[in-house]
Design a protein around this motif. Sequence first.
Motif, PDB file in Angstrom:
ATOM      1  N   ALA A   1       0.824  -1.210   0.000  1.00 24.87           N
ATOM      2  CA  ALA A   1       0.000   0.000   0.000  1.00 24.87           C
ATOM      3  C   ALA A   1       0.859   1.262   0.000  1.00 24.87           C
ATOM      4  CB  ALA A   1      -0.926  -0.013   1.214  1.00 24.87           C
ATOM      5  N   ARG A   2       1.932   1.255   0.742  1.00 24.84           N
ATOM      6  CA  ARG A   2       2.814   2.437   0.774  1.00 24.84           C
ATOM      7  C   ARG A   2       3.455   2.672  -0.594  1.00 24.84           C
ATOM      8  NH1 ARG A   2       3.239   4.499   5.737  1.00 24.84           N
ATOM      9  NH2 ARG A   2       2.934   3.134   7.557  1.00 24.84           N
ATOM     10  N   ARG A   3       3.800   1.603  -1.287  1.00 23.91           N
ATOM     11  CA  ARG A   3       4.368   1.779  -2.622  1.00 23.91           C
ATOM     12  C   ARG A   3       3.323   2.341  -3.590  1.00 23.91           C
ATOM     13  NH1 ARG A   3       7.360  -3.017  -1.093  1.00 23.91           N
ATOM     14  NH2 ARG A   3       5.764  -4.398  -1.955  1.00 23.91           N
ATOM     15  N   TYR A   4       2.082   1.888  -3.462  1.00 22.93           N
ATOM     16  CA  TYR A   4       1.033   2.459  -4.312  1.00 22.93           C
ATOM     17  C   TYR A   4       0.762   3.914  -3.956  1.00 22.93           C
ATOM     18  CZ  TYR A   4      -0.335  -1.580  -7.085  1.00 22.93           C
ATOM     19  OH  TYR A   4      -0.353  -2.594  -8.008  1.00 22.93           O
ATOM     20  N   LEU A   5       0.856   4.278  -2.697  1.00 23.49           N
ATOM     21  CA  LEU A   5       0.657   5.678  -2.320  1.00 23.49           C
ATOM     22  C   LEU A   5       1.708   6.573  -2.972  1.00 23.49           C
ATOM     23  CD1 LEU A   5      -0.340   5.314   1.429  1.00 23.49           C
ATOM     24  CD2 LEU A   5      -1.795   6.136  -0.434  1.00 23.49           C
ATOM     25  N   ASP A   6       2.916   6.057  -3.143  1.00 24.79           N
ATOM     26  CA  ASP A   6       3.934   6.802  -3.886  1.00 24.79           C
ATOM     27  C   ASP A   6       3.500   7.020  -5.331  1.00 24.79           C
ATOM     28  OD1 ASP A   6       5.590   6.961  -1.663  1.00 24.79           O
ATOM     29  OD2 ASP A   6       6.811   5.233  -2.243  1.00 24.79           O
ATOM     30  N   VAL A   7       2.910   5.988  -5.931  1.00 26.20           N
ATOM     31  CA  VAL A   7       2.420   6.102  -7.314  1.00 26.20           C
ATOM     32  C   VAL A   7       1.291   7.120  -7.380  1.00 26.20           C
ATOM     33  CG1 VAL A   7       1.350   4.874  -9.248  1.00 26.20           C
ATOM     34  CG2 VAL A   7       3.085   3.724  -7.840  1.00 26.20           C
ATOM     35  N   TYR A   8       0.353   7.041  -6.440  1.00 24.81           N
ATOM     36  CA  TYR A   8      -0.770   7.990  -6.422  1.00 24.81           C
ATOM     37  C   TYR A   8      -0.255   9.422  -6.240  1.00 24.81           C
ATOM     38  CZ  TYR A   8      -3.514   3.746  -5.250  1.00 24.81           C
ATOM     39  OH  TYR A   8      -4.080   2.492  -5.209  1.00 24.81           O
ATOM     40  N   GLY A   9       0.697   9.590  -5.325  1.00 23.55           N
ATOM     41  CA  GLY A   9       1.229  10.921  -5.068  1.00 23.55           C
ATOM     42  C   GLY A   9       1.893  11.516  -6.295  1.00 23.55           C
ATOM     43  N   ASP A  10       2.617  10.694  -7.026  1.00 18.34           N
ATOM     44  CA  ASP A  10       3.251  11.167  -8.248  1.00 18.34           C
ATOM     45  C   ASP A  10       2.200  11.548  -9.288  1.00 18.34           C
ATOM     46  OD1 ASP A  10       5.770  11.493  -9.837  1.00 18.34           O
ATOM     47  OD2 ASP A  10       4.810   9.979 -11.083  1.00 18.34           O
TER      48      ASP A  10
END
Length: 368
Positions: A330-339
């Motif tokens: 989930a934290r890795r996906y949050l990085d994708v969402y943030g970008d």
Amino acid sequence: MKIAQVTPLYEAVPPKLYGGTERVVAHLTDALVDLGHDVTLFASAEAQTKARLIPVRDQAIRLDPALLKSDLAAHMTMLSEVLARADAFDVIHFHTDMIHFPFFERHADKTVTTLHGRLDMKDLPEIYERWPKFGLVSISDHQRRPLAFANWKATVHHGMPAEQYRFSPKSEGHLAFLGRISPEKRPDRAIEIATRLGKKLKMAAKVDAADKIYYETRIKPQIDANPLIEFIGEIGDHQKSDFLGGADALLFPIDWPEPFGLVMIEAMACGTPVVAFRCGSTPEIIEDGATGFLVDTMEQAISAADLAPLLDREAIRARFELRFSATAMARRYLDVYGDLLARRPFAEPVLSDVVVALREDRSFAASA
């Protein structure tokens, strides 16, 4: 962050038995909620989720007893429901391959699309050339090779909730095979490895209709004739800790470009090492000599399965928690969402009431 998760409708979320994509979506959704985000899940009505559920079908397709049903119609209905609410979300995360592309062109800059399957197929390149605006996520670096030109934003390995799997400090001496009975999964290799080692092999596997002839003609006769082989059939999540945790090793003798291989990290969560053929994603998941062994031949596989009990099961579990927990995913996906949010062209901010009033006053004075 307001996030929509859009899952395939073939299995429940999470699946009651076999199922990879829907299981990942279930755990990603719950982990995002636990991290404090406002998540809406579009899925069939029996979904079990911490998020807000928008039910788009009465039940998942595969276990629906209806004789006549349309997969395409079900997914188009779901996409219509998502589209009607698109403005309510910061990010819409699709797990439905490319079916949403024609419907969401206007919203492409707020979408993330994770591709869960193999990509070395005819017709796929034309799709990703035609709709290049949609940002894609691969589940392994190897998966994306056939479409290297596509609009890849990241690779995010799958994750599972650590608390769902019970760590087993000691095995019971048998080998395990978990997955589908199909030619590319090579259950015949698993049977040969166990037989040559003289070890019991427990097989918990689904037999799809498409693979029934293969099972009946190639695999079942070997099972029936071999007292070392125990065929269990499909199992649910609540059975996996006992099944995987009791094994000396999980055998993953695949013969195809596996995009990820969820069962590998499920085994690791129980502390069980994995013996995997070097194919597809396996070199990205297995740390050779630490969480299992990577092999290229049957002789190597037999030797590795024999040595697997010597690996440190506590260390295997620790590597799972670090690399493959649902929270890590989930934290890795949050990085994708943030970008994605950082790159989106936003409209001009709304002016404050004070500034608007001043402008109106000036306009009035100028016209007076």
